[in-house]
Scaffold this motif. Structure first.
Motif, PDB file in Angstrom:
ATOM      1  N   VAL A 260       2.737  -2.243 -13.643  1.00  0.00           N
ATOM      2  CA  VAL A 260       1.897  -1.220 -12.988  1.00  0.00           C
ATOM      3  C   VAL A 260       2.577  -0.771 -11.686  1.00  0.00           C
ATOM      4  CG1 VAL A 260      -0.252  -2.107 -13.963  1.00  0.00           C
ATOM      5  CG2 VAL A 260       0.509  -2.934 -11.729  1.00  0.00           C
ATOM      6  N   THR A 261       2.281   0.465 -11.277  1.00  0.00           N
ATOM      7  CA  THR A 261       2.831   0.986 -10.017  1.00  0.00           C
ATOM      8  C   THR A 261       1.681   1.169  -9.030  1.00  0.00           C
ATOM      9  OG1 THR A 261       4.467   2.177 -11.328  1.00  0.00           O
ATOM     10  CG2 THR A 261       4.262   2.814  -9.012  1.00  0.00           C
ATOM     11  N   LEU A 262       1.812   0.540  -7.886  1.00  0.00           N
ATOM     12  CA  LEU A 262       0.758   0.631  -6.858  1.00  0.00           C
ATOM     13  C   LEU A 262       0.859   1.977  -6.128  1.00  0.00           C
ATOM     14  CD1 LEU A 262       1.039  -2.980  -5.359  1.00  0.00           C
ATOM     15  CD2 LEU A 262      -0.263  -2.198  -7.345  1.00  0.00           C
ATOM     16  N   ASP A 263      -0.181   2.288  -5.354  1.00  0.00           N
ATOM     17  CA  ASP A 263      -0.216   3.576  -4.625  1.00  0.00           C
ATOM     18  C   ASP A 263       1.015   3.771  -3.746  1.00  0.00           C
ATOM     19  OD1 ASP A 263      -2.509   4.263  -5.823  1.00  0.00           O
ATOM     20  OD2 ASP A 263      -3.843   3.725  -4.150  1.00  0.00           O
ATOM     21  N   ASP A 264       1.524   2.669  -3.174  1.00  0.00           N
ATOM     22  CA  ASP A 264       2.688   2.808  -2.275  1.00  0.00           C
ATOM     23  C   ASP A 264       4.016   2.824  -3.034  1.00  0.00           C
ATOM     24  OD1 ASP A 264       3.043   0.232  -3.107  1.00  0.00           O
ATOM     25  OD2 ASP A 264       2.890  -0.690  -1.123  1.00  0.00           O
TER      26      ASP A 264
ATOM     27  N   ARG B 178      -3.593 -10.475  -6.223  1.00  0.00           N
ATOM     28  CA  ARG B 178      -4.185  -9.983  -4.961  1.00  0.00           C
ATOM     29  C   ARG B 178      -3.131  -9.972  -3.863  1.00  0.00           C
ATOM     30  NH1 ARG B 178      -9.380 -13.154  -5.776  1.00  0.00           N
ATOM     31  NH2 ARG B 178     -10.767 -11.657  -6.778  1.00  0.00           N
ATOM     32  N   ALA B 179      -2.353 -11.053  -3.792  1.00  0.00           N
ATOM     33  CA  ALA B 179      -1.327 -11.170  -2.753  1.00  0.00           C
ATOM     34  C   ALA B 179      -0.288 -10.047  -2.856  1.00  0.00           C
ATOM     35  CB  ALA B 179      -0.642 -12.530  -2.849  1.00  0.00           C
ATOM     36  N   LEU B 180      -0.064  -9.588  -4.097  1.00  0.00           N
ATOM     37  CA  LEU B 180       0.906  -8.501  -4.302  1.00  0.00           C
ATOM     38  C   LEU B 180       0.279  -7.123  -4.045  1.00  0.00           C
ATOM     39  CD1 LEU B 180       2.577  -9.926  -7.541  1.00  0.00           C
ATOM     40  CD2 LEU B 180       3.781  -9.461  -5.399  1.00  0.00           C
TER      41      LEU B 180
END
Ligand SMILES: [Zn+2]
Ligand SMILES: [Zn+2]
Length: 307
Positions: free
Chosen positions: A183-187, A164-166
């Motif tokens: 995984v690759t986040l939206d940003d 969550r913190a990441l």
């Protein structure tokens, strides 16, 4: 989740009413693995909660009667039970010749396939979904191998707070990370499994060490074992006789457990001259306190360590 051991026979040499000869069954996630199959093992199995249909493999340590004489009858019964799945049978050199002779004399008629492996060196003899079985050479009067059932390590614990913190959103990305994928986040930030998973957790190691005098193979089997099942033909103090005959005392078994860093020791393969286990336990516990003595049809639940 755990592994269950059922001791089908705990005596050496010959079966007596109170103690059958060697065999241990290991039950894990619907599959049964049998180590040694002394005379009468199938009767013991029928008296136990295990069902032979789930049998995945039989592992014989060596060709002495008290470890193998139950196999032909047992294989025949599986045939009468209309078994269709193949069955792995692992043993030292001589297995093929023995079974061929039984077939040639019409003693053994199996309608299912036997997948035979003759062990000629140390190493993995069978592997399956989440486990492997290793053979280690022992020092007995004939070719002899002990076996270790070793589960694969499990992924470390998922640290929800760290994820969550990441900025990882709950959902499919959690699953990917748990399976060891980045995984690759939206940003565009990449989060790797190492950032959210704890250390890998070891699987269980259950070792079966029978028959042998003290040797390196016994220590290798004992190494980090959750349970070491070790032969204890003679009570501690009878080392000279034991070693001369290629066997161990309860003290030898305890020394192997201690040196290998095993967590629990189970003594078995008792000389039938000693009907009680009281002769064996004190000498072992003085060296390795977490020792118990197996008895016929004893069940032992082994749970995985949480780290
Ligand atoms: Zn034996
Ligand atoms: Zn033997």
């Amino acid at each position: 989740m755990s592994v269950k051991l059922v001791f089908l026979g705990t005596g050496s040499g010959k079966p007596v009413p109170s103690r059958n000869v060697s065999s241990v069954a290991l039950f894990r996630e619907g599959e049964t693995f049998m180590f040694d199959c002394g005379e009468g093992t199938q009767v013991q199995l029928a008296r136990s909660p295990l069902r032979p249909g789930a049998l995945a493999g039989v592992f014989l340590t060596h060709f002495h009667g008290d470890h193998v004489n139950g196999l032909p009858g047992f294989l025949g019964t599986l045939g009468l039970n209309q078994r269709e799945e193949s069955l792995a049978v692992v043993a030292p050199r001589g297995l093929r010749k023995w079974l061929r002779a039984l077939r040639d004399t019409n003693i053994l008629g199996t309608n299912y396939r036997l997948e035979l492996t003759e062990v000629t060196e140390e190493g993995v003899v069978l592997s399956g979904d989440g486990y492997r079985i290793e053979a280690h050479a022992l020092d007995h009067r004939v070719d002899c191998y002990g076996y270790a059932f070793i589960e694969d390590a499990r992924p470390g614990r998922f640290d929800l707070d760290a994820a969550r913190a990441l900025g990882v959103p709950p959902g499919p990305m959690f699953g990917k990370l748990q399976r060891g994928e980045a995984v690759t986040l939206d940003d565009g930030t990449v989060v790797t499994p190492e950032q959210v998973l704890g250390d890998a957790r070891p699987g269980l190691k259950i070792a079966y060490c029978c028959d042998t005098k003290p040797c390196d193979g016994a220590i290798a089997l004992a190494r980090d074992a959750d349970v070491l099942i070790h032969e204890s033909t003679y009570p501690a103090g009878n080392e000279r006789t034991a070693h001369k005959r290629g066997h161990s005392t309860s003290g030898d078994a305890a020394r192997a457990a201690l040196e290998g860093g095993a967590r629990k020791l189970v003594l078995t393969h008792f000389s039938q001259k000693h009907p009680g286990v009281g002769d064996f336990l004190p000498g072992a516990r003085a060296i390795f306190p977490n020792t118990i003595a197996a008895r016929d049809l004893m069940e032992l639940e082994v749970t995985r360590r949480e780290v």
